[in-house]
Scaffold this motif. Structure first.
Motif, PDB file in Angstrom:
ATOM      1  N   ALA A 138      47.148  36.067  32.601  1.00  0.00           N
ATOM      2  CA  ALA A 138      48.426  34.965  33.084  1.00  0.00           C
ATOM      3  C   ALA A 138      48.431  34.606  34.505  1.00  0.00           C
ATOM      4  O   ALA A 138      48.854  33.617  34.772  1.00  0.00           O
ATOM      5  CB  ALA A 138      49.394  35.362  32.603  1.00  0.00           C
ATOM      6  N   ASP A 139      47.691  35.464  35.501  1.00  0.00           N
ATOM      7  CA  ASP A 139      47.665  34.900  36.706  1.00  0.00           C
ATOM      8  C   ASP A 139      46.418  34.978  37.183  1.00  0.00           C
ATOM      9  O   ASP A 139      45.749  35.770  37.897  1.00  0.00           O
ATOM     10  CB  ASP A 139      48.543  35.984  37.429  1.00  0.00           C
ATOM     11  CG  ASP A 139      48.861  35.437  38.984  1.00  0.00           C
ATOM     12  OD1 ASP A 139      48.305  34.731  39.596  1.00  0.00           O
ATOM     13  OD2 ASP A 139      49.877  36.001  39.592  1.00  0.00           O
ATOM     14  N   ARG A 140      45.396  33.756  36.980  1.00  0.00           N
ATOM     15  CA  ARG A 140      44.040  33.760  37.394  1.00  0.00           C
ATOM     16  C   ARG A 140      43.987  33.712  38.959  1.00  0.00           C
ATOM     17  O   ARG A 140      42.863  34.248  39.497  1.00  0.00           O
ATOM     18  CB  ARG A 140      43.454  32.607  36.706  1.00  0.00           C
ATOM     19  CG  ARG A 140      43.197  32.448  35.279  1.00  0.00           C
ATOM     20  CD  ARG A 140      42.535  33.584  34.680  1.00  0.00           C
ATOM     21  NE  ARG A 140      42.559  33.432  33.303  1.00  0.00           N
ATOM     22  CZ  ARG A 140      42.042  34.353  32.547  1.00  0.00           C
ATOM     23  NH1 ARG A 140      41.350  35.546  33.154  1.00  0.00           N
ATOM     24  NH2 ARG A 140      42.382  34.071  31.275  1.00  0.00           N
ATOM     25  N   ASP A 141      44.968  33.275  39.656  1.00  0.00           N
ATOM     26  CA  ASP A 141      44.868  33.243  41.242  1.00  0.00           C
ATOM     27  C   ASP A 141      44.774  34.503  41.539  1.00  0.00           C
ATOM     28  O   ASP A 141      44.104  34.854  42.601  1.00  0.00           O
ATOM     29  CB  ASP A 141      46.252  32.364  41.780  1.00  0.00           C
ATOM     30  CG  ASP A 141      45.721  30.890  41.645  1.00  0.00           C
ATOM     31  OD1 ASP A 141      44.951  30.384  41.276  1.00  0.00           O
ATOM     32  OD2 ASP A 141      46.884  30.450  41.714  1.00  0.00           O
ATOM     33  N   PHE A 142      45.681  35.377  41.207  1.00  0.00           N
ATOM     34  CA  PHE A 142      45.609  36.826  41.787  1.00  0.00           C
ATOM     35  C   PHE A 142      44.274  37.414  41.211  1.00  0.00           C
ATOM     36  O   PHE A 142      43.772  38.178  41.966  1.00  0.00           O
ATOM     37  CB  PHE A 142      46.871  37.600  40.813  1.00  0.00           C
ATOM     38  CG  PHE A 142      46.803  39.036  41.173  1.00  0.00           C
ATOM     39  CD1 PHE A 142      46.916  39.562  42.514  1.00  0.00           C
ATOM     40  CD2 PHE A 142      46.780  39.896  40.181  1.00  0.00           C
ATOM     41  CE1 PHE A 142      47.163  40.698  42.750  1.00  0.00           C
ATOM     42  CE2 PHE A 142      46.625  41.612  40.547  1.00  0.00           C
ATOM     43  CZ  PHE A 142      46.943  41.856  41.907  1.00  0.00           C
ATOM     44  N   GLN A 143      43.901  37.080  39.984  1.00  0.00           N
ATOM     45  CA  GLN A 143      42.556  37.740  39.687  1.00  0.00           C
ATOM     46  C   GLN A 143      41.417  37.323  40.613  1.00  0.00           C
ATOM     47  O   GLN A 143      40.501  38.153  41.138  1.00  0.00           O
ATOM     48  CB  GLN A 143      41.807  37.340  38.215  1.00  0.00           C
ATOM     49  CG  GLN A 143      42.885  38.137  36.976  1.00  0.00           C
ATOM     50  CD  GLN A 143      42.323  37.611  35.797  1.00  0.00           C
ATOM     51  OE1 GLN A 143      41.968  36.514  35.571  1.00  0.00           O
ATOM     52  NE2 GLN A 143      42.536  38.586  34.830  1.00  0.00           N
ATOM     53  N   ARG A 144      41.453  36.000  40.955  1.00  0.00           N
ATOM     54  CA  ARG A 144      40.413  35.734  42.055  1.00  0.00           C
ATOM     55  C   ARG A 144      40.639  36.294  43.441  1.00  0.00           C
ATOM     56  O   ARG A 144      39.714  36.649  44.292  1.00  0.00           O
ATOM     57  CB  ARG A 144      40.552  34.305  42.023  1.00  0.00           C
ATOM     58  CG  ARG A 144      39.853  33.375  40.816  1.00  0.00           C
ATOM     59  CD  ARG A 144      39.711  31.973  41.288  1.00  0.00           C
ATOM     60  NE  ARG A 144      40.982  31.412  41.030  1.00  0.00           N
ATOM     61  CZ  ARG A 144      41.531  30.750  39.835  1.00  0.00           C
ATOM     62  NH1 ARG A 144      40.917  30.738  38.761  1.00  0.00           N
ATOM     63  NH2 ARG A 144      42.838  30.038  39.903  1.00  0.00           N
ATOM     64  N   GLU A 145      42.069  36.428  43.745  1.00  0.00           N
ATOM     65  CA  GLU A 145      42.054  37.147  45.054  1.00  0.00           C
ATOM     66  C   GLU A 145      41.858  38.590  45.010  1.00  0.00           C
ATOM     67  O   GLU A 145      41.038  39.144  46.057  1.00  0.00           O
ATOM     68  CB  GLU A 145      43.792  37.236  45.296  1.00  0.00           C
ATOM     69  CG  GLU A 145      44.278  37.722  46.662  1.00  0.00           C
ATOM     70  CD  GLU A 145      45.737  37.840  46.660  1.00  0.00           C
ATOM     71  OE1 GLU A 145      46.003  38.393  47.655  1.00  0.00           O
ATOM     72  OE2 GLU A 145      46.354  37.654  45.871  1.00  0.00           O
ATOM     73  N   ALA A 146      42.049  39.259  43.909  1.00  0.00           N
ATOM     74  CA  ALA A 146      41.704  40.833  43.677  1.00  0.00           C
ATOM     75  C   ALA A 146      40.141  40.728  43.745  1.00  0.00           C
ATOM     76  O   ALA A 146      39.664  41.653  44.365  1.00  0.00           O
ATOM     77  CB  ALA A 146      42.339  41.139  42.426  1.00  0.00           C
ATOM     78  N   LEU A 147      39.334  39.737  43.179  1.00  0.00           N
ATOM     79  CA  LEU A 147      37.800  39.951  43.138  1.00  0.00           C
ATOM     80  C   LEU A 147      37.286  39.712  44.723  1.00  0.00           C
ATOM     81  O   LEU A 147      36.323  40.363  44.979  1.00  0.00           O
ATOM     82  CB  LEU A 147      37.235  38.956  42.274  1.00  0.00           C
ATOM     83  CG  LEU A 147      35.657  38.698  42.012  1.00  0.00           C
ATOM     84  CD1 LEU A 147      35.259  39.952  41.467  1.00  0.00           C
ATOM     85  CD2 LEU A 147      35.361  37.450  41.184  1.00  0.00           C
ATOM     86  N   SER A 148      37.927  38.690  45.276  1.00  0.00           N
ATOM     87  CA  SER A 148      37.425  38.558  46.640  1.00  0.00           C
ATOM     88  C   SER A 148      37.755  39.881  47.496  1.00  0.00           C
ATOM     89  O   SER A 148      36.973  39.974  48.398  1.00  0.00           O
ATOM     90  CB  SER A 148      38.335  37.517  47.283  1.00  0.00           C
ATOM     91  OG  SER A 148      39.634  37.605  47.606  1.00  0.00           O
ATOM     92  N   LEU A 149      38.587  40.403  47.155  1.00  0.00           N
ATOM     93  CA  LEU A 149      39.010  41.773  48.166  1.00  0.00           C
ATOM     94  C   LEU A 149      38.171  43.186  47.529  1.00  0.00           C
ATOM     95  O   LEU A 149      37.929  43.838  48.534  1.00  0.00           O
ATOM     96  CB  LEU A 149      40.393  42.231  47.889  1.00  0.00           C
ATOM     97  CG  LEU A 149      41.404  41.363  48.512  1.00  0.00           C
ATOM     98  CD1 LEU A 149      42.942  41.622  48.030  1.00  0.00           C
ATOM     99  CD2 LEU A 149      41.462  41.037  50.137  1.00  0.00           C
TER     100      LEU A 149
END
Length: 233
Positions: A138-149
């Motif tokens: 439900a929070d793709r922005d957070f998933q993308r942020e996590a992936l970048s980290l």
């Protein structure tokens, strides 16, 4: 576990408030691991992942499955009640995932964006943090942020490559883009597991999988997922 499901069945029948998964105890192994740690974050991670895994165990993919689950609990539901029960199972799990996402975002902000590494929290906790991110749909922005980290930590051995591969595929599939590792797909009643579109050249998927620490060949993974789909339906 059984008592929570009975509560959802009763709510589907009407006259009762739907219970929350949050009242469930974690499984014995997770409880023991959490008790061995003095770190409040580690304890919370174990508790939360046990909860979300319980919710996924309990989920019903169709109203018919929900009805069969209720029969196993000693309750007969008509079709409308079975649909209600299925929806309550689904929304209970969504609530758990939303709570896990909020928890990780708050903890990450308190750490100024420093991701949890294997050397800091251990491989098991690292894997469980990834699992909560993987299910933060439900929070793709957070998933993308996590992936970048997480991605830069793979070469350092501080994050398992498989975690990054699965999350990368999850994000790509959600955006209707080809996935690189062939980890994401769907189960449909009466049909084998079907992988979402795989990035070309598709015949190199096993090379990409091995490069990220996924030793199971894609063909064997398909067989494994077929079996899981069959058990779920």
């Amino acid at each position: 576990m059984k008592y929570h499901l009975i509560g959802l069945v009763m709510a589907a029948l009407g006259g009762f408030a739907a219970p929350s998964f949050a009242g469930e105890r974690e499984d014995a192994a997770s409880e023991e691991a959490a008790e061995e740690s003095d770190d409040p974050f580690v304890k919370e991670v174990y508790s939360r992942v046990a909860l979300e895994q319980y919710g996924r165990y309990a989920i019903a993919f169709t109203p018919e499955e929900a009805g069969q689950q209720a029969v196993g609990l000693g309750v007969e539901l008509n079709p409308a009640q079975a649909r209600n029960f299925q929806q309550r199972l689904f929304y209970s799990l969504m609530d758990v995932d939303a709570g896990n996402t909020a928890f990780l975002k708050q903890e990450l902000a308190m750490r100024n964006g420093m991701w949890w590494t294997i050397s800091e929290v251990g491989r098991d906790v690292s894997d469980k943090v990834w699992l909560m991110v993987q299910h933060a749909d439900a929070d793709r922005d957070f998933q993308r942020e996590a992936l970048s980290l997480m991605e830069p930590l793979v070469e350092q051995g501080e994050i398992q490559g498989a975690s990054v591969a699965y999350l990368s595929d999850r994000i790509a599939s959600a955006a209707n883009r080809p996935q690189r590792f062939g980890t994401q797909g769907s189960c449909r009643p009466g049909r084998p597991w079907e992988a979402n579109e795989i990035e070309a050249p598709a015949d190199e998927v096993d090379l990409r999988r091995r490069a990220y620490g996924i030793d199971l060949p894609f063909a064997d993974y398909q067989v494994q997922m077929d079996r899981i789909c069959g058990e779920g339906h």
